[in-house]
Design a protein around this motif. Structure first.
Motif, PDB file in Angstrom:
ATOM      1  N   LEU A 162      39.945  -5.261   4.249  1.00 38.40           N
ATOM      2  CA  LEU A 162      41.646  -6.105   4.399  1.00 38.40           C
ATOM      3  C   LEU A 162      42.154  -5.220   4.151  1.00 38.40           C
ATOM      4  N   LEU A 163      42.327  -4.462   2.721  1.00 39.45           N
ATOM      5  CA  LEU A 163      43.080  -3.933   2.092  1.00 39.45           C
ATOM      6  C   LEU A 163      43.602  -2.555   1.976  1.00 39.45           C
ATOM      7  N   GLU A 164      42.602  -1.777   2.674  1.00 37.06           N
ATOM      8  CA  GLU A 164      42.834  -0.829   2.978  1.00 37.06           C
ATOM      9  C   GLU A 164      42.978   0.881   2.436  1.00 37.06           C
ATOM     10  N   ASP A 165      43.998   0.634   1.513  1.00 37.24           N
ATOM     11  CA  ASP A 165      44.342   1.656   1.066  1.00 37.24           C
ATOM     12  C   ASP A 165      44.226   1.270  -0.855  1.00 37.24           C
ATOM     13  N   GLN A 166      43.931   2.461  -1.612  1.00 35.79           N
ATOM     14  CA  GLN A 166      43.431   2.354  -2.830  1.00 35.79           C
ATOM     15  C   GLN A 166      44.851   1.231  -3.850  1.00 35.79           C
ATOM     16  N   GLU A 167      45.860   1.800  -3.643  1.00 34.72           N
ATOM     17  CA  GLU A 167      46.797   1.545  -4.718  1.00 34.72           C
ATOM     18  C   GLU A 167      47.134  -0.119  -4.687  1.00 34.72           C
ATOM     19  N   THR A 168      46.945  -0.415  -3.420  1.00 41.04           N
ATOM     20  CA  THR A 168      46.759  -2.176  -2.463  1.00 41.04           C
ATOM     21  C   THR A 168      45.829  -2.873  -3.308  1.00 41.04           C
ATOM     22  N   LEU A 169      44.480  -2.425  -3.403  1.00 41.05           N
ATOM     23  CA  LEU A 169      43.278  -2.628  -3.264  1.00 41.05           C
ATOM     24  C   LEU A 169      43.703  -2.597  -5.322  1.00 41.05           C
ATOM     25  N   THR A 170      43.630  -1.694  -6.518  1.00 35.78           N
ATOM     26  CA  THR A 170      43.783  -1.580  -7.138  1.00 35.78           C
ATOM     27  C   THR A 170      45.854  -2.887  -7.777  1.00 35.78           C
TER      28      THR A 170
ATOM     29  N   GLN B 285      43.239  -5.959  -7.458  1.00 34.70           N
ATOM     30  CA  GLN B 285      42.655  -6.290  -8.786  1.00 34.70           C
ATOM     31  C   GLN B 285      43.367  -6.424  -9.876  1.00 34.70           C
ATOM     32  N   GLN B 286      44.247  -6.472  -9.870  1.00 31.40           N
ATOM     33  CA  GLN B 286      45.188  -5.907 -11.605  1.00 31.40           C
ATOM     34  C   GLN B 286      45.708  -7.704 -11.441  1.00 31.40           C
ATOM     35  N   PHE B 287      46.054  -7.590 -10.354  1.00 31.00           N
ATOM     36  CA  PHE B 287      46.452  -9.379 -10.169  1.00 31.00           C
ATOM     37  C   PHE B 287      46.121 -10.737 -10.633  1.00 31.00           C
ATOM     38  N   LYS B 288      44.694 -10.089  -9.649  1.00 29.14           N
ATOM     39  CA  LYS B 288      43.403 -10.631 -10.146  1.00 29.14           C
ATOM     40  C   LYS B 288      42.681 -11.376 -11.127  1.00 29.14           C
ATOM     41  N   GLU B 289      43.026  -9.845 -12.293  1.00 29.52           N
ATOM     42  CA  GLU B 289      42.538 -10.515 -13.583  1.00 29.52           C
ATOM     43  C   GLU B 289      43.483 -11.074 -14.268  1.00 29.52           C
ATOM     44  N   ALA B 290      45.362 -11.373 -13.621  1.00 32.40           N
ATOM     45  CA  ALA B 290      45.795 -11.399 -15.147  1.00 32.40           C
ATOM     46  C   ALA B 290      45.835 -13.605 -14.248  1.00 32.40           C
TER      47      ALA B 290
END
Length: 584
Positions: free
Chosen positions: A339-347, A350-355
Motif C-alpha cells: 500500500l505504501l510503496e516505498d521505505q520513506e513512506t513506511l518509516t 510507523q513513526q506516526f503509528k507509535e506516536a
C-alpha cells in the motif's frame, strides 16, 4: 520490501523432495477468493526457471536420475521458488491445452541422453516459454496452473487469507455494478443527490476543488445519517467509468499552490467524516472506507502526500486515514508495504503509528485518573443523611430512581447549566439531566425514542428488536465508546415502556439481562445494561424533560466520568444538537 521465501537449491537438500511434492499436491479446502485476486489483479509479476538439479531415480529402470526444474515466482507481496519435474510439466500441458489452444511447443521425450546437459538446457528454455505464455494468458479457468505453482499455500502460509479481499475491487461487493452498465445509482433523498452533485463538480472544476470540499464539509455536517453505503462508496471510489471518487481525485503530482490547497481541503473532509464530533455516524463511514480495495486506495498517491515537497500541509491527515484503514482491516506487513510503496513512506507511517497509539494511551490514562478523582470528590461524607445512603444502597430499579427524584432531602451536585439545560449527579452514580424543549409533547417523545440517536452524541443507532405491547418493546441502543486506544461498540438491550397522559409522559427503561435472543440483531463488541426513567411535562409551549439514570454498570461510569468532571464538552454539544431538532 518483499519477503523472500526461496531457499538454497542444492541437490542434497531434496532427499525427501518426492514426499514434499506429494504432500503439496493434496487438495486444500480454501476459498477461491485468493485465486480470483491473483488472476484479476495480475499479482504474479514474473515467472522463470532459475536452476536445475538432478535426483536419484529409484523407480525407473531406464535412467539413474530425474531432473528438477526450479521455478521462481515473483508476486506483489513476496517471491518464492518451487521445484517441478518434466512429468509434472507434461500434466500441466495436457490440462491447459484444453483451455489455451495455441500453446508453445512442448519438449519431446527422449529415451537416449534425456538428462544430458544439452537436452536439459533446451527443455529449460522451452518450459520457461510455456510458463510465461500461460501467465500472459492467465484467466479464472486456470486453477490447475495456480495449483501447479502452489501459490495458494504460499499466501495462506503468510497469513494473507483474511486480507485478500482488500486487494479485490468487486463491483458487486461495492454495489456499483449497475453503474458500469447503462443504469445509474439512484439517490433516495436530497442529501444523496448532493453527493452526486458535488462529485460531478469535483470532476469538472479542477481549479475550484478546494471550495467544493469546503462546501461539502459545511453541507454534510449533521446530515451523514441520510447517506446509504452505496452512495458513500460512490463518493469514495466513483463509478470507474464516468466519475472519479474523492480518493482518486486527491492524487496530486502538481507543484502549484492551488493543487496543494485542494489536497488539504479534501484530506480534511475525509478526516472529519471519520471524527465523531463532525459525523455521529463515523463508525459507519469507517466501515465503508475500510471496504475500499488496496489498489483503489493506492490511487490516492499516498507517498506524495506523506513525503512530497509540501508534505507538512496534508501529511498528518493522510497518515491518520491510512492508520485507521490498516487498523480496522488488521493488515499484514506485506499488504502495508504494498500500500505504501516505498521505505520513506513506511518509516513515516510507523513513526506516526507509535506516536498516535502513545497519545491514545495517555488520553485513556487521563480519563482513568479522572474517574478516580471523581470517586474521591463525590465520596459520601458523614453529614449525609442515613436516608440518602439507604436509598443509594438499594438494589437498582425504576422505583429507586423515582424515590430519589421525589426525595427533597437529597442534594444533587451541579455539573453544568448550559442555556437552562442542567446536568447533575449524586456520587457519580445517579445522573440527572433536565432539558426544556420548545416543542409539543409528541415531538419530545419522538426525540427521546425513535430520534434519540440524532442528538445523543455517542449513540450510533437505535432499533426495535421486539414489540411486546403497543407502548412496550425491547430496544437495542448501540453506542461507540472509547476503550484505551480503541473504539468499541456497546449495545444496551432494554425493555422500554411508554406511559402517556394529557400533558405529561413517562418512559421507563429496564435492563434486559437475558439478551442472547436479541444479539443477532446488532453486532457489537460488548453488551451492557441501562436503568433509566424519563419524565416529560408540557406547559405553555415547552415540554420540560427530566432524565434520571443509575450508572450501576462500570463501563457506563467510566464513559460518564469525563462528562461529570467537565473535561469534555459532550453536554454542550448534545444540547446544541437537541435544540436544532426540537423544532423539526
Amino acid at each position: 520490501m518483499k519477503r523472500q521465501r526461496s531457499q538454497s537449491w542444492e541437490p542434497q537438500s531434496f532427499e525427501n523432495s518426492e514426499l514434499i511434492r506429494q504432500q503439496s499436491e493434496r487438495p486444500i479446502n480454501v476459498e477461491n477468493s485468493i485465486f480470483s485476486m491473483i488472476v484479476n489483479h495480475n499479482v504474479i509479476k514474473d515467472i522463470s526457471i532459475v536452476d536445475t538439479y538432478k535426483e536419484i531415480d529409484n523407480i525407473s529402470m531406464h535412467k539413474k536420475h530425474f531432473v528438477n526444474y526450479v521455478i521462481k515466482i515473483k508476486t506483489d507481496y513476496f517471491d518464492y521458488t518451487i521445484a517441478k519435474r518434466y512429468s509434472e510439466f507434461e500434466k500441466l500441458y495436457d490440462q491447459i491445452s484444453n483451455i489455451l489452444h495455441k500453446l508453445p511447443k512442448f519438449p519431446e521425450k527422449k529415451l537416449i541422453k534425456s538428462n544430458s546437459k544439452k537436452n536439459i538446457a533446451e527443455r529449460r528454455e522451452m518450459l520457461e516459454q510455456l510458463l510465461k505464455y500461460i501467465l500472459r494468458n492467465l484467466n479464472n479457468q486456470m486453477h490447475y496452473f495456480l495449483n501447479f505453482l502452489n501459490i495458494q499455500q504460499q499466501f495462506l502460509k503468510g497469513g494473507f487469507g483474511q486480507n485478500v479481499r482488500l486487494h479485490e475491487m468487486s463491483k458487486d461487493e461495492f454495489g456499483l455494478s449497475d453503474l458500469k452498465e447503462e443504469t445509474k445509482l439512484v439517490a433516495s433523498n436530497e442529501q444523496e443527490k448532493m453527493v452526486f452533485h458535488y462529485i460531478a463538480k469535483l470532476n469538472e472544476r479542477n481549479d475550484e476543488r478546494s471550495k467544493i470540499f469546503q462546501k461539502m464539509e459545511k453541507y454534510f455536517f449533521g446530515k451523514t445519517q441520510h447517506l446509504g453505503s452505496q452512495v458513500l462508496k460512490f463518493m469514495l471510489v466513483g463509478d470507474d467509468q464516468r466519475q472519479k471518487g474523492i480518493i482518486e481525485l486527491l492524487k496530486n503530482t502538481s507543484k502549484d499552490f492551488q493543487s496543494h490547497i485542494s489536497c488539504i481541503s479534501g484530506m480534511q473532509f475525509l478526516r472529519k467524516m471519520l471524527e465523531y464530533d463532525f459525523n455521529p455516524y463515523a463508525d459507519f463511514f469507517l466501515k465503508v472506507f475500510a471496504e475500499v480495495s488496496i489498489k483503489q486506495l493506492k490511487k490516492m498517491g499516498i507517498s506524495f502526500h506523506v513525503c512530497g515537497t509540501n508534505k507538512q500541509l496534508c501529511k498528518q491527515d493522510t497518515l491518520l486515514l491510512i492508520y485507521k484503514y490498516v487498523k480496522v482491516n488488521d493488515l499484514k506487513p506485506e499488504f502495508i508495504s504494498f500500500l505504501l510503496e516505498d521505505q520513506e513512506t513506511l518509516t513515516e507511517f510507523q513513526q506516526f503509528k507509535e506516536a498516535y497509539q502513545q497519545k491514545k494511551e495517555e488520553a485513556f490514562q487521563f480519563i482513568a485518573d479522572s474517574a478516580e478523582n471523581l470517586q474521591k470528590e463525590t465520596a459520601p461524607i458523614k453529614s449525609n443523611s442515613k436516608e440518602k445512603l439507604s436509598i443509594l444502597d438499594q438494589e437498582p430499579s425504576i422505583e429507586q430512581l423515582k424515590e430519589i427524584e421525589c426525595n427533597q432531602s437529597i442534594i444533587w451536585k451541579q455539573v453544568q447549566d448550559y442555556d437552562n439545560h442542567l446536568i447533575q449527579h449524586i456520587q457519580g452514580q445517579i445522573v440527572k439531566t433536565v432539558h426544556p424543549l420548545k416543542c409539543s409533547l409528541n415531538r419530545a417523545i419522538e426525540l427521546l425514542t425513535s430520534q434519540k440517536h440524532k442528538w445523543v452524541k455517542t449513540m450510533v443507532v437505535r432499533q426495535i428488536v421486539k414489540q411486546i405491547e403497543d407502548n412496550k418493546q425491547i430496544v437495542a441502543e448501540t453506542y461507540l465508546w472509547q476503550d484505551k486506544q480503541l473504539f468499541k461498540k456497546v449495545v444496551f438491550f432494554s425493555e422500554e415502556t411508554l406511559i402517556i397522559n394529557d400533558d405529561n409522559f413517562e418512559i421507563q427503561m429496564r435492563p434486559v439481562f437475558d439478551c442472547q435472543t436479541y444479539e443477532q440483531f446488532q453486532k457489537c463488541d460488548e453488551t451492557s445494561q441501562k436503568l433509566q426513567v424519563t419524565y416529560g411535562i408540557y406547559k405553555n409551549g415547552t415540554t420540560t424533560v427530566t432524565i434520571i439514570q443509575n450508572l450501576f454498570d462500570k463501563v457506563q461510569q467510566l464513559q460518564y466520568t469525563p462528562v461529570l468532571l467537565k473535561e469534555v464538552d459532550y453536554f454542550e454539544k448534545t444540547v446544541q444538537q437537541l435544540k436544532l431538532l426540537q423544532t423539526e
